[in-house]
Each structure stands twice: as C-alpha cells, then as structure tokens.
Scaffold this motif. Structure first.
Motif, short mmCIF file in Angstrom:
data_model
loop_
_atom_site.label_atom_id
_atom_site.label_comp_id
_atom_site.label_asym_id
_atom_site.label_seq_id
_atom_site.Cartn_x
_atom_site.Cartn_y
_atom_site.Cartn_z
N PRO A 134 -3.96 -31.17 18.05
CA PRO A 134 -4.68 -30.78 19.30
C PRO A 134 -6.15 -31.18 19.29
O PRO A 134 -6.70 -31.54 20.34
N TYR A 135 -6.79 -31.15 18.13
CA TYR A 135 -8.22 -31.48 18.04
C TYR A 135 -8.44 -32.98 18.24
O TYR A 135 -9.40 -33.40 18.90
N LEU A 136 -7.53 -33.78 17.70
CA LEU A 136 -7.63 -35.22 17.90
C LEU A 136 -7.38 -35.58 19.36
O LEU A 136 -8.13 -36.37 19.96
N TYR B 26 -4.34 -52.10 11.29
CA TYR B 26 -5.31 -51.23 11.94
C TYR B 26 -6.68 -51.31 11.27
O TYR B 26 -6.82 -51.85 10.17
N ASP B 27 -7.67 -50.76 11.96
CA ASP B 27 -9.04 -50.76 11.44
C ASP B 27 -9.37 -49.46 10.72
O ASP B 27 -10.22 -49.45 9.83
N ILE B 28 -8.74 -48.36 11.11
CA ILE B 28 -9.06 -47.08 10.50
C ILE B 28 -7.91 -46.09 10.74
O ILE B 28 -7.23 -46.15 11.77
N LEU B 29 -7.70 -45.21 9.78
CA LEU B 29 -6.74 -44.11 9.90
C LEU B 29 -7.51 -42.84 10.26
O LEU B 29 -8.61 -42.62 9.74
N ILE B 30 -6.91 -41.99 11.09
CA ILE B 30 -7.56 -40.72 11.42
C ILE B 30 -6.64 -39.57 11.01
O ILE B 30 -5.44 -39.57 11.29
N MET B 31 -7.23 -38.59 10.30
CA MET B 31 -6.50 -37.44 9.77
C MET B 31 -7.25 -36.16 10.12
O MET B 31 -8.11 -35.71 9.36
N PRO B 32 -6.94 -35.54 11.25
CA PRO B 32 -7.67 -34.34 11.68
C PRO B 32 -7.09 -33.04 11.10
O PRO B 32 -7.12 -32.00 11.74
N SER B 33 -6.57 -33.12 9.89
CA SER B 33 -5.83 -32.00 9.28
C SER B 33 -6.66 -30.72 9.18
O SER B 33 -7.89 -30.77 9.03
N ILE B 34 -5.97 -29.59 9.25
CA ILE B 34 -6.63 -28.31 9.01
C ILE B 34 -6.17 -27.70 7.68
O ILE B 34 -6.72 -26.71 7.22
#
Length: 354
Positions: free
Chosen positions: A195-197, A257-265
């Motif tokens: 949800p935050y991403l 890809y250029d970057i991975l995103i991990m918005p984990s809590i």
C-alpha cells in the motif's frame, strides 16, 4: 563415513525459506553428506525438488497428523542431523523429534520473525520461543534476527548468523534509458508494504515525473486483487502487474531493470535484495530486518523509513533525476556487494554445523 542429513520445511507457499532449502539441496557436498527432505505434499517446493539427484523426498500433509508421520520417518531414517526451516516446522518437528526419541544434532534456521499481521501473534511467539529452546543450534539469516532471538532469551552461543546467498554470475552493466525502469518482486502480502508503494506511485503519477519511470510488479498472493485494482485506478500504461515469476528467471529478469523497490515493513534477510545486487541493479528498500546489513544508503541503493509513502516517493524521484553516470555507479556498487553473499559460501557455513 557420510553424515545423514534430514531437512524439514512445512510451508504451503513458496518464499525465501523454500528458496534457501532448495539451495542447500543443490549445493550440499554429496561426497560428505547423504540428504533427505520432508516437505508438504502438492506444493511448489515439492515440484521444484522433482528430478533432483541424490535426494530422498518424503511428503506429509500440513495438519497435526504430520507430527506422527514425521516421527515415524525420523525413526526410519535415523539421521545424524535434522535441520528445520520456518516457525511452523520448528514447532511441529520439535514434537516429532521428542516422540521419535531423536538424540542427534537438531538445528533450525530462523528466516525472520512471526508476522505482525497474525491475530494470535503473541501466543504464537510464546509457543515458537518455547520450541526454539529445544534446538541445539539456531541459524539466523541476519544479525537483526539474531538480536531478536537473543531478546527472547535464546543464548547467543546457540545462535549463528549465516546470510542468504545467491549464485554469482558474470553480469554486464547496461546503460539506462531516459525512463527509469523500476521493479517490485515479492509475495503480495501485508509484510511487503505494497500500500505504501502504490500510494507513492499515485503521487508521482500526479507530477511532471510520471512519464519518467515505468514500474512492473511481479508476484502473487492474498493482496493480488488489491494490487490489480489500484494499478487500474492509476490509469497509466507505466505501471503493470506482470504476475508470478518462476524462481529460476529472477536474476535474468532483474537485469532488464534499473532498480528494485522493496517497501517491506517486516523482513529477515530477503533473497530478492541480494538477487538484485547479483543482477547488477541497486535497491530502494525500507530500513527493516537485515536489509541495512547489506544496503548502504547512497552507495548501492537507498534506505527509506518503513510505512512511509512519502519516503518512497522521494527516493523514486531522487533516482529518476540521477544522471546515467551516477546510476551506473550505483549498479557497479550493487554488483560488488553481491560477492559478499555467495550461495556456495552459505552452504559451506551450514555444512560446518552438520
């Protein structure tokens, strides 16, 4: 004489713990060890184990009756070492071992901690901690997990940190396009902070930067419908849900890809983090679990505050505005970092415990 090793894992879903077990099966030195494994029937990990040489596979159901099944198998196999993975298996195997009268080397790997989303989390934690105390050795996948174990009265001399590792392959770093390609890869569950991403992407979609990035989601899980609906509401071709990705395609795909995103809590030490590094791409990730033990802000990616869509938005905007030379520097640093997390070294450290 070879040592006889029995692995046990009882999760129905496929995640980091299952990947870890498969790596042990692939890389364990068969000149020193005979290997058997108990897994749940009709699961992804059972499917992945099919055809693997020098491996005895036994299946059980996931219900309470599996305790008796495991106890019988332990008596039949009489292993020198039993190595258990995941909280569910840690508890059930502790009971099965007691019923079987097993007196050998008894190890469990803590891949993280009990998910915060569970309604009965406190009670489950108490039972899990009680089960952990029956093990002769506990392997933690990060120092953060080790600290959590110790804070729950597990003595430090019974805990060893062994980080997850990946295959280190030759990777050619590519130049980036004017539009930055971002990827999310993981299970669609609450712990991953989706949800935050998605909220951050909503805000970027309102700005002048909306055409400066593309974001692809790979995964599956309970939040799939929510992810699909939110992406639809964004009303843009720059954000897509690409579905589940087979584990053997991860590093190959990440290279696009250029970057991975991990918005984990909540995390232990995620495989996807070091897989991204091995693919030569930096990572935007929340500063949770063992992530800061590998990710250095501004060096091989960006650390963000957990549960902060604003932080994720700022990190993405910062990355979009970087020139190609800086992006390539981040990629090189990410690739260099991956060499510290080699799967061959990981399994050698585990072998010492056997």
């Amino acid at each position: 004489m070879k040592k006889n090793i029995l692995l046990i894992i009882l999760n129905s879903a496929y995640g980091g713990a299952e990947r870890h077990v498969l790596d042990i099966c692939r890389y364990l030195d068969r000149s020193k060890f005979n290997l058997s494994i108990i897994v749940p029937e009709n699961t992804k990990i059972e499917e992945e184990l099919k055809g693997m040489k020098n491996l005895q596979v036994q299946t059980v159901n996931r219900g309470s009756s599996s305790i008796l099944s495991m106890s019988k198998l332990i008596k039949q196999m009489n292993p020198d070492t039993i190595h258990v993975h995941s909280p569910r298996a840690t508890l059930m195997a502790a009971i099965a071992v007691g019923l079987a009268g097993f007196k050998g080397n008894f190890i469990t790997t803590a891949h993280g901690w009990i998910p915060n989303r569970l309604k009965l989390r406190k009670g489950i934690e108490l039972v899990y901690i009680s089960a952990l105390k029956r093990y002769s050795k506990i392997i933690a996948v990060s120092d953060d997990v080790k600290k959590t174990l110790n804070s729950n009265n597990i003595p430090l001399d019974r805990i060893e940190t062994i980080y997850n590792g990946v295959e280190i392959e030759e990777t050619k770093l590519s130049h980036t396009a004017s539009s930055r390609k971002v990827v999310f890869l993981g299970r669609y569950i609450e712990e991953k902070g989706l949800p935050y991403l998605l909220e951050a992407l909503k805000e970027i979609n309102k700005s002048e930067l909306k055409n400066k990035l593309t974001v692809d989601f790979y995964g599956d899980g309970p939040l799939k419908e929510y992810v699909d609906q939110t992406i639809k509401e964004l009303n843009t071709n720059n954000v897509r849900n690409c579905g589940f990705m087979n584990p053997d395609q991860v590093i190959k795909t990440l290279r696009n890809y250029d970057i991975l995103i991990m918005p984990s809590i909540q995390e232990g030490f995620p495989y996807t983090l070091v897989e991204a590094f091995s693919a030569g791409i930096p990572v935007i990730a929340s500063s949770v679990g063992g992530i800061p033990e590998a990710l250095e802000n501004g060096f091989n990616g960006f650390l963000t505050t957990p549960k902060s869509s604003e932080d994720l938005k700022i990190a993405l905007e910062t990355f979009i505005r970087l020139d190609d030379a800086k992006v390539l520097e981040l990629k090189k640093n990410a690739l260099d970092t991956s060499k510290k997390f080699n799967v061959v070294d990981m399994v050698k450290y585990i072998e010492k415990n056997y």
